[in-house]
Design a protein around this motif. Structure first.
Motif: not given
Length: 168
Positions: A66-91
């Protein structure tokens, strides 16, 4: 004596890491591959290995998966946010609000991890390593407002000296 006597500490670059789309993509690929490996192992191959463990270690195995899954999902969520910032979807400013930072993930218990099968240990350690790297990037991003090379810092000082610092 300072190497560049015309520069002061404010001119030195901060510890911030510049988050580029290339870095985001590389980390995202790594996270998704790790997620797939973990799912495959913990759902399929690891079942037989888990069944061979004593009951207490089996609970540790489940918690660590469960800890492995949690770590990876936190990472993926953060990276998707960074992608959205990079693309301008999120200011930029709303994209860096506290709730958009890397989520907190519990550390693994080394005493438990050493009792687990080798493949489980590898996945646990790989997820902890990836999480630690992304966490350093996330923390570094919030340490300073903008990274500056020494050359840009010097140009900024020269410009402020020539035209006057209008921000003071």
């Amino acid at each position: 004596m300072a190497l560049f006597p015309f520069m002061d500490d404010s001119d030195l670059p901060g510890t911030q890491v510049r988050i580029t789309s290339r870095l985001i993509d590389a980390l995202y690929t790594e996270a998704m591959l790790l997620a797939d490996e973990a799912r495959s192992y913990f759902d399929d191959v690891g079942r037989d290995e888990r069944a061979a463990l004593d009951p207490f270690t089996r609970v540790g195995f489940a918690c660590e998966s469960l800890k492995v899954t949690t770590r990876v999902m936190h990472i993926v969520a953060w990276l998707l946010t960074q992608r959205a910032i990079d693309s301008g979807e999120i200011p930029m400013r709303p994209g860096h609000r506290p709730e958009r930072r890397l989520g907190n993930a519990q550390d693994s218990d080394p005493a438990v991890v050493t009792q687990l099968p080798a493949e489980a240990q590898r996945l646990i350690n790989a997820s902890a390593d990836l999480y630690a790297r992304v966490k350093r990037i996330d923390e570094g991003e919030h340490e300073t407002n903008a990274p500056q090379s020494p050359a840009r810092a010097l140009m900024g000082r020269l410009e402020r000296g020539l035209v006057g610092d209008r921000t003071a």
